[in-house]
Design an enzyme around this catalytic site. Structure first.
Site, PDB file in Angstrom:
ATOM      1  N   CYS A   1       1.669   0.715  -1.263  1.00 11.21           N
ATOM      2  CA  CYS A   1       0.969   1.940  -2.108  1.00 11.21           C
ATOM      3  C   CYS A   1      -0.962   1.617  -2.394  1.00 11.21           C
ATOM      4  CB  CYS A   1       1.238   2.258  -3.032  1.00 11.21           C
ATOM      5  SG  CYS A   1       0.625   4.090  -3.687  1.00 11.21           S
TER       6      CYS A   1
ATOM      7  N   SER B   1      -3.034   2.604  -4.043  1.00  8.19           N
ATOM      8  CA  SER B   1      -3.392   2.101  -5.602  1.00  8.19           C
ATOM      9  C   SER B   1      -3.350   0.667  -5.102  1.00  8.19           C
ATOM     10  CB  SER B   1      -2.200   2.392  -6.757  1.00  8.19           C
ATOM     11  OG  SER B   1      -2.571   4.356  -6.785  1.00  8.19           O
TER      12      SER B   1
ATOM     13  N   HIS C   1      -6.267  -0.436  -3.723  1.00  7.62           N
ATOM     14  CA  HIS C   1      -7.284   0.479  -4.525  1.00  7.62           C
ATOM     15  C   HIS C   1      -7.646  -1.563  -5.077  1.00  7.62           C
ATOM     16  CE1 HIS C   1      -9.037   3.845  -4.119  1.00  7.62           C
ATOM     17  NE2 HIS C   1      -7.923   4.571  -4.846  1.00  7.62           N
TER      18      HIS C   1
ATOM     19  N   HIS D   1       3.591  -1.773  -7.081  1.00  9.63           N
ATOM     20  CA  HIS D   1       4.026  -0.416  -8.309  1.00  9.63           C
ATOM     21  C   HIS D   1       5.307  -0.115  -8.503  1.00  9.63           C
ATOM     22  CE1 HIS D   1       1.163   1.546  -6.090  1.00  9.63           C
ATOM     23  NE2 HIS D   1       1.290   2.383  -6.621  1.00  9.63           N
TER      24      HIS D   1
ATOM     25  N   CYS E   1       6.751   5.795  -7.129  1.00 10.97           N
ATOM     26  CA  CYS E   1       5.301   5.924  -6.915  1.00 10.97           C
ATOM     27  C   CYS E   1       5.384   7.847  -5.983  1.00 10.97           C
ATOM     28  CB  CYS E   1       4.528   5.334  -6.988  1.00 10.97           C
ATOM     29  SG  CYS E   1       2.847   5.954  -6.636  1.00 10.97           S
TER      30      CYS E   1
HETATM   31 ZN   LIG Z   1       1.688   4.222  -5.703  1.00 13.99          ZN
END
Ligand SMILES: [Zn+2]
Ligand SMILES: [Zn+2]
Length: 365
Positions: free
Chosen positions: A38, A40, A43, A59, A164
């Protein structure tokens, strides 16, 4: 167990043999079957956001409960579960107020389990947990409130996405914005979460759904997921394009990239009284700027959405019902699957914008 360890920004992850301590009281050990890659996670890998290192990222995941610690009574070995990256204490002001996704626990656990310790170790070095999930590994120890049992006939690859992308995207539409039937929706950014905003808008009954992205293959995907219009932002001003196809402004606009510039575009794209929702996670130090007078005079709203504003234990079973009824497209989201050892390839593919959603598939599960 094998796990992908992130040591330093700018360096590839190292897939290594890591020690995972058994679950303590109120904890569950899950054998990971599938885990998503993902933005995130990206990042942190790129240094846009920071957290204590070294860490095992990941996650968005699903797997099978292997063992449970003392006092765990909601799951048992053999149960299939989705992992939740917002574990909830059940008794803070947010849990009591019906918003467990905002539970205080998440803000306390940075890099650790809720009791402030780690179950992950490599030699004499302690490794950090990520959002109490750390699923880029063969196994994970997580809080009991971080697992949700699901029926065994749901493919675990599909279930992982509910951890997610799907819950966040559909939740932004039905929970955060509460999109009404017959309305118009613009979606800026058509990655794994953005496509779920598109199909959430279709499910909610929006009649005009405008997808905006820079990549043509994602615009084509958006049409399959329910977009009625697809706009390549390279071809001209996307705000003007939205205004044109929505008769002067969308009722709702969603930003699913995490950039101040596109949040501004979302705000500028909504009609008077319209609602813009910031879904994408921005990098550290990114500030959002609003157009002062027009924001007020046009009575616009800008809302943020974390984890689909979802009550996960209530929302995820309903998302599975929509999937079972053929109305929520999940199989179509997974466009690549990698072995854990190839995690760096999956991360690079995400950074390039290849495909829709990539999954790390664990061989043992
Ligand atoms: Zn995510
Ligand atoms: Zn709480």
């Amino acid at each position: 167990m094998r796990a992908a360890v992130f040591y330093e920004v700018g360096k590839p992850l190292a897939v290594e043999d890591v020690e995972l301590a058994p679950p303590r009281g109120g904890e569950v050990l899950v054998r990971i079957a599938a885990t998503g890659v993902c933005h995130s996670d990206l990042h942190y890998i790129k240094g846009d956001l920071t957290m204590p290192l070294p860490v095992v990222l990941g996650h968005e995941a699903a797997g099978v409960v292997e063992t449970v610690g003392p006092g765990v009574d909601s799951v048992r070995p053999g149960d299939h579960v989705v992992l939740l990256f917002a574990p909830a204490c059940g008794h803070c002001r947010y849990c009591d107020g019906g918003r467990p996704h905002l539970c205080e626990m998440r803000y306390r656990v940075r890099g650790k389990m809720p009791d402030g310790t780690s179950r992950l170790r490599l030699g004499d070095q302690e490794l950090h947990h990520f959002t109490c999930v750390s699923s880029w590994a063969e196994q994970a120890v997580v809080p009991e409130s971080g697992v949700l049992p699901i029926p065994k006939d749901v493919p675990l690859t599909i279930a992982a996405l509910l951890g997610c992308a799907v819950t966040t995207g559909v939740g932004a539409v039905v929970n955060t914005a509460r999109v009404r039937p017959g309305t118009s929706v613009a979606v800026f950014g058509l990655g794994g979460v953005g496509l779920n905003v598109v199909q959430g808008a279709r499910i909610a009954g929006a009649v005009t759904i405008v997808g905006i992205d820079l990549l043509d293959h994602r615009l084509e995907a958006a049409r399959r997921f329910g977009a009625t219009h697809a706009i390549n932002a390279r071809a001209g001003d996307p705000v003007q394009a939205v205004l044109d196809v929505t008769n002067g402004g969308a009722d709702y606009a969603f930003e699913v990239i995490g950039r101040a510039a596109t949040v501004r575009q979302a705000v500028d794209s909504v009609a008077r009284g319209g609602v813009a929702v910031a879904v994408g996670l921005p990098p550290a130090r990114e500030e959002m700027v609003l157009p002062g007078p027009s924001f007020v005079l046009n009575e616009k709203t800008l809302r943020a959405c974390f984890y689909g504003s979802a009550r996960l234990r209530d929302d995820i079973p309903r998302l599975l019902s929509l999937y079972g009824a053929g109305r929520l497209m999940l199989d179509e989201l997974v466009t690549a699957s990698y072995a854990l050892e190839r995690v760096n390839e999956a991360v690079e593919a995400l950074d390039r914008g290849d495909g829709l959603r990539s999954i790390l598939q664990m061989s043992a599960a």
